[in-house]
Scaffold this active site. Sequence first.
Site, PDB file in Angstrom:
ATOM      1  N   SER A 567      -4.575  37.469  53.591  1.00 17.59           N
ATOM      2  CA  SER A 567      -3.342  37.179  54.331  1.00 17.59           C
ATOM      3  C   SER A 567      -2.387  36.281  53.547  1.00 17.59           C
ATOM      4  O   SER A 567      -2.070  35.162  53.956  1.00 17.59           O
ATOM      5  CB  SER A 567      -3.679  36.527  55.677  1.00 17.59           C
ATOM      6  OG  SER A 567      -2.508  36.383  56.465  1.00 17.59           O
ATOM      7  N   LEU A 568      -1.903  36.788  52.422  1.00 21.63           N
ATOM      8  CA  LEU A 568      -0.995  35.996  51.606  1.00 21.63           C
ATOM      9  C   LEU A 568       0.324  35.718  52.322  1.00 21.63           C
ATOM     10  O   LEU A 568       0.973  34.704  52.052  1.00 21.63           O
ATOM     11  CB  LEU A 568      -0.713  36.720  50.285  1.00 21.63           C
ATOM     12  CG  LEU A 568      -1.909  36.898  49.346  1.00 21.63           C
ATOM     13  CD1 LEU A 568      -1.446  37.472  48.022  1.00 21.63           C
ATOM     14  CD2 LEU A 568      -2.631  35.582  49.120  1.00 21.63           C
ATOM     15  N   ALA A 619      -4.952  41.101  46.071  1.00 25.31           N
ATOM     16  CA  ALA A 619      -3.985  40.495  46.983  1.00 25.31           C
ATOM     17  C   ALA A 619      -3.888  41.326  48.255  1.00 25.31           C
ATOM     18  O   ALA A 619      -3.698  42.551  48.192  1.00 25.31           O
ATOM     19  CB  ALA A 619      -2.619  40.395  46.321  1.00 25.31           C
ATOM     20  N   GLU A 620      -4.019  40.658  49.405  1.00 27.96           N
ATOM     21  CA  GLU A 620      -3.756  41.310  50.688  1.00 27.96           C
ATOM     22  C   GLU A 620      -2.423  40.786  51.207  1.00 27.96           C
ATOM     23  O   GLU A 620      -2.332  39.648  51.665  1.00 27.96           O
ATOM     24  CB  GLU A 620      -4.867  41.014  51.699  1.00 27.96           C
ATOM     25  CG  GLU A 620      -4.645  41.773  52.995  1.00 27.96           C
ATOM     26  CD  GLU A 620      -5.407  41.169  54.169  1.00 27.96           C
ATOM     27  OE1 GLU A 620      -5.866  41.939  55.029  1.00 27.96           O
ATOM     28  OE2 GLU A 620      -5.518  39.939  54.241  1.00 27.96           O
ATOM     29  N   ASP A 621      -1.405  41.593  51.083  1.00 32.49           N
ATOM     30  CA  ASP A 621      -0.061  41.166  51.474  1.00 32.49           C
ATOM     31  C   ASP A 621       0.632  42.310  52.186  1.00 32.49           C
ATOM     32  O   ASP A 621       0.934  43.340  51.578  1.00 32.49           O
ATOM     33  CB  ASP A 621       0.742  40.731  50.238  1.00 32.49           C
ATOM     34  CG  ASP A 621       2.192  40.436  50.576  1.00 32.49           C
ATOM     35  OD1 ASP A 621       2.438  39.994  51.710  1.00 32.49           O
ATOM     36  OD2 ASP A 621       3.057  40.655  49.713  1.00 32.49           O
TER      37      ASP A 621
END
Length: 906
Positions: A567-568, A619-621
């Site tokens: 959750s960036l 990255a989770e964005d």
Amino acid sequence: MPQCLNLANPAISLHSNSSFSQPWRHTSIYFPTPPSRLKRIWKGRCCCSGQEQPAKTRSNSPRGAPGKKEKTESDKVDPVGFLSKMGITDRAFAQFLRERHKAYKDHRFELYSRFIDLKEASSGYELMGMHRHRQHRVDYMEWAPGARYCSLIGDFNQWSPTENSAREGHLGHDDFGYWFIILEDILREGQEPEEYYFQEYNYIDDYDKGDSGITLDELLKKSHDEYWEPGEVLSREARLEMVAKLYEQFFGPNGPETWEELEEIKPPEERYKEWMEKQKGGSDGQKKPNYEVIDKGQKFDILGVVGDPVSAEKIKMKKPPIAYWVELRKGRKAWMEKYLPAIRHGDRYRVYFNTPEGALERVPAWATYVLPDPEGQQSCAIHWEPPPEEMYKWRHTKPKVPKTSLRIYECHVGVSGSEPKVASFNEFTSKVLPHVKDAGYNAIQLIGVIEHKDYTSVGYKVTNFFAVSSRFGTPEDFKKLVDEAHGLGILVFMDIVHSYASADELVGLSLFDGSNDCYFHTGKRGHHKYWGTRIFKHGDVDVLHFLLSNLKWWVTEYQVDGFRFHSLASMMYTHNGFSTFTGSLEEYCNQYVDKDALIYLILANEMLHDLHPDIITIAEDATYYPGLCEPTTKGGLGFDFWVNLSIPEMWLWHLENAPDKEWSVTKIISLLVNNQTYKSNSISYVENHSQSISGAKSFAEILLSNARGDLNPSDNTFRATSLLKIIKLITFTTSGCAYLNFMGNEFAHPKRVEFPMSSNNHSLALACRQWELLNEEFHKCIFSFDKDMMRLDAAEKILARSAPTVHHCNDSTMVVAYSRGPLVFLFNLHPESSYELYCIGVEEAGEYQLILNSDETRYGGHGRIGSDKYIQRTRDKRVDGYRHSLEVTLPSRSAQVFKLVRILRV
């Protein structure tokens, strides 16, 4: 009275050589600031005159170790380098990137002024928390700038807040807010104290060896005879004699004794030349070592020696005489006979603070193992120091990390069992890991491994960032899990949550030292708008120290192979990502963007890739921030992969809102085959934990429960089987470089995951996986197909190939065809229509063999393609813009994969 010359100042003469004769004089254990920390401060002041100097010797690229090679053209820093690559011309965003780079350099300067470099800044776990010292003691260090008093309380001191303490202005508190406490081991009754207070013990390596019986005098004589050469070691009495002889060399035996008697002194260079003439030969006729002492303006390192090559090389070859001191060590058995540990393995403890708001008890921020209180009130840190014979011994080497063809199996240890209970690390190791290997995946991604108090949060409301979740087992159990995975050739990734933290004040970091701004922002910015969590103050040096060290801790201590940063958007924007994004670049550089958080991500990626070149960062964005996977030297954030969240949302919309006949294959394939996917290393998936947890339904549950009234149960099962296979195969074969699957979905697990909570009376009935379904026909067929997909990639390297080339896409027939390398993928999504001799254009003439057919009976299909059609030869018929074509059989709701096995030259 005439003023006397101070020619024999002990402060000058004794300091220069004291380390030769009595090296232990400089290792006092009673410094308010630990010696290792003083070493950092000294090294930073002496070696980095401009404080930016260390950064000049290291690469800013997220690949490669620092100082290994000269910078190439691609390594040069360009804050907006990736914009031209991606064809972005937005001036405002380019200006933002330049300003962010300036702020990044300021952050790095401040970080290096305290910790020298990223390696030092990310090694805080070597000092912080509880550590066994080589001497008979345990050291504890904690950061709490808002506290006035600090002590350790626990089973070891009957929870006394005064027995083991460090007060402000006394031992153990520095200007940065770090508290230092020493726990001395207890001398057993009848034992004598150590003769030398610096006596070391061998706790781990060859822990039963030691006690050689050598004395200090014998050790010094041995080191003098074997290590030091004549003239290198001077006795204390000889030091003043050396000063006197030097004085005689300058002024003669009857030189002046007062300032009045002192004549005019010759210029330094003239005196130096005379001295050099005398050094050309001694009484023995041998030339003495020659060292330059006049500054001629040349550049040199403060630790470098400028002189003749022989003497310089001789000094460089010198090694510290550590081996001699090791001989003086005692074994662990000797320590156990003489001392009782100040704090024993398994003892509970907490840290006690006196703050302006009153007394507080907290779980130490750097605790490596935490257990809940038996009465369910407060958690306690557990001193984890198992005897060496009980410590886990690593048996396997890490598998080679592929940069492409990652087949990731996402899993949660707690729900991995078949019984309605919280599963353990050991159960996961023995039961799930062999299944993952058999299923053909080469990496696992663990969620919820780090200690969290609220089990219903799936592990995302982290309380103790350096501790494995005690509900699953011990640190040694987790090491065994990682080691066994490596032995099977499986990489281990972890979900890391540095975007926010639990707001729990009794066990987490919130109000840790009584102040509201220790680890987190104050006011609204320090609280997540919707999730009730705290937001880190990513611009603070000590918070960076904590978070960077946390990343390196999991890689060093547990040998994990990578991280997925969760959750960036929660950290990159002050609105926590809960805003409408239209795709305008202004949304990525406006006043709601947290520049400090972006800079932390750059530092994290640089540190991880510099120190561990094979590490994988994901990255989770959900906002698709530009440059996620671009090099940091080109203005990117430096990640290796990003999670493509749009694909499962697209499939979910089609399953829930559109009848089968109304699916637009053009829209589906345009989203799946997006060039940006292959340029920026996306991870595609059909379902991850979000599609199965917190009230959501798995795709299997949706398909099996949404039966049409005109379908009998068998037809509905066939529809579910066919659509699941098509969705899996088309998503997998259009993936960029990696594919992910959530635990159980490889065999179409029909039930969602539901953690115990008040809404279900805290039931564990759905907090498990029904592995017994693998014996049922429907689930066995889906699993066989999924397993053969993984084997197909292992053999053909589908994910490692370039982007698919779409040959055919027809909304009326609902047929899609595309190729990757020698493979041609055909899909007929029509729920009713089957096609004979359907023409598909291909680029290469030759023979194509059918290597995967979703309609085979072992996959739950009807077997409508005969074996005589498994080899197809191209025809010289122009179709889809290609000179050659294939005439194939396409049953309804089916998918086929053909491989070019023979090329025909025409």
